[in-house]
Write a protein that holds these residues in place. Structure first.
Motif, mmCIF file in Angstrom:
data_model
loop_
_atom_site.group_PDB
_atom_site.id
_atom_site.type_symbol
_atom_site.label_atom_id
_atom_site.label_comp_id
_atom_site.label_asym_id
_atom_site.label_seq_id
_atom_site.Cartn_x
_atom_site.Cartn_y
_atom_site.Cartn_z
ATOM 1 N N GLU A 94 14.222 13.383 37.898
ATOM 2 C CA GLU A 94 14.023 12.054 38.484
ATOM 3 C C GLU A 94 12.744 11.412 37.950
ATOM 4 N N TYR A 105 5.971 14.883 42.291
ATOM 5 C CA TYR A 105 7.104 13.963 42.455
ATOM 6 C C TYR A 105 6.734 12.813 43.394
ATOM 7 N N VAL A 111 7.451 8.028 43.279
ATOM 8 C CA VAL A 111 7.800 7.337 44.521
ATOM 9 C C VAL A 111 6.734 6.276 44.798
ATOM 10 N N TYR A 161 16.862 7.847 45.506
ATOM 11 C CA TYR A 161 16.289 9.191 45.597
ATOM 12 C C TYR A 161 17.374 10.201 45.955
#
Length: 369
Positions: free
Chosen positions: A199, A231, A236, A282
């Motif tokens: 991601e 992460y 984010v 997500y």
């Protein structure tokens, strides 16, 4: 003078009152005002059992005496009937959600019949015996030596990691051999860590920020926790980070989640709209429920427990809003149900108390106690 819970413990305790568990029961009995030796206690237990047998039908007494065993056998019987015409496969992923009920799970497996195939997945070796700090785990090969098919799922290989990245995000393929090697070392082939790394890769996070400083000797649990931190930091946005924190803390309670994030008037968005967007962006967000998947939720909570995270205004603010909402909820229930014994049989009150205790421990241990 024995309450119902202590009476049940005494009657169900089918061993001599020795050892840690026997000593704990004796201490409970002493606290209730019964001061006597182990021999006399055995007589009290027999008398209690005789009285209960006289008041219950034989089948009800067996349920009272061994509730978990009887429930496991009833589950097995229904599974056996269900699988008579159509064989069934039952997946438990992950095993850790049922490990406290392991003896009863084995009983259900044993009596459910050959038409039910059980697939148990866990972080630890379930096939072989192993020792814990407090006890010993008996591997499933001991109970089911001829019916067990153990599979050791190894860490993903380098080519599999490359294939995962390129399949998931074909618009940004992972080609560079050095990058593949660095990601494999940083994730140690652990699927959850690889998913987070992928991601971040898709969102354009720099390779150095993805891989961090994980070394070859870093434990697997720490690998995932460190990857979780990177992460959350790099992949984010600040607003979404708060929302993911709330999802991890609310644990599927929509009303609690709404209280943590604020009402539409205060926050400027509908919770349902926010959830729909988070699910698109997500992979850790559950597609149907207002929560994260179990593993990401666990590691995010572990990340938030670190002192440098736990006492920040953002995390503490979420828990303060949860605390206020839960206290308001409990106050409303207690006004409707003044008697404590009736509250203890009310599911909403019991659940609210447990949630409030959990929330308070995040804020102030003394206040929680």
């Amino acid at each position: 003078r024995l309450g119902g819970t202590l009476l049940a413990k005494l009657v169900r305790f089918n061993q001599p009152l020795i050892g840690n568990s026997g000593e704990a029961l004796v201490q409970e009995l002493l606290a209730s005002g019964i001061q006597t030796g182990a021999e006399k206690l055995a007589g009290i237990r027999q008398e209690a059992e005789t009285r209960i047998r006289a008041r219950l039908k034989p089948d009800l007494f067996q349920i009272y005496l061994n509730p978990e065993e009887q429930l496991a056998l009833a589950l097995a019987e229904d599974l056996k009937k269900l699988s008579e015409d159509t064989p069934q496969i039952i997946f438990l992923d992950a095993y850790e959600i049922v490990d406290q009920m392991d003896p009863w799970l084995r009983l259900a497996i044993e009596h459910a019949g050959a038409n039910v195939l059980w697939v148990l997945a866990g972080r630890d070796d379930l096939a072989h015996n192993r020792s814990h700090v407090e006890n010993t785990f008996t591997g499933y090969e001991v109970k089911f030596p001829e019916r067990l098919y153990p599979i050791n799922v190894l860490q993903l290989l380098r080519e599999q990691v490359r294939e995962y990245f390129n399949t998931l995000y074909p618009g940004k393929p992972l080609k560079d051999e050095a990058a593949v090697k660095a990601i494999c070392q940083a994730t140690r082939g652990i699927p959850l860590a690889i998913q987070m790394a992928a991601e971040m890769w898709d969102k354009g996070v720099a390779l150095q920020d993805i891989t961090g400083g994980a070394g070859k000797g870093t434990p697997a649990g720490l690998i995932v926790m460190e990857m979780t931190g990177r992460y959350l930091q790099h992949a984010v946005t600040a607003a979404d980070r708060t929302a993911l924190y709330a999802l991890a803390l609310a644990n599927g309670d929509f009303n609690l989640l709404a209280a943590m994030l604020g009402t539409e008037k205060d926050s400027g968005y509908e919770i349902s709209d926010l959830l729909a967007r988070l699910r698109r962006e997500y992979a850790s967000v559950h597609p149907e429920q207002p929560r994260l998947y179990d593993d990401p939720a666990f590691y995010i909570r572990q990340h938030l427990m670190q002192p440098e995270m736990r006492w920040t205004d953002g995390v503490a603010g979420l828990n303060r809003r949860a605390r206020d909402a839960l206290r308001g909820q409990l106050d409303r229930i207690e006004q409707e149900i003044p008697l404590l014994e009736r509250r203890c049989s009310d599911e909403d009150w019991v659940r609210g108390c447990i949630q409030l205790a959990d929330t308070l421990f995040w804020l102030d241990e003394a206040e929680a106690w």
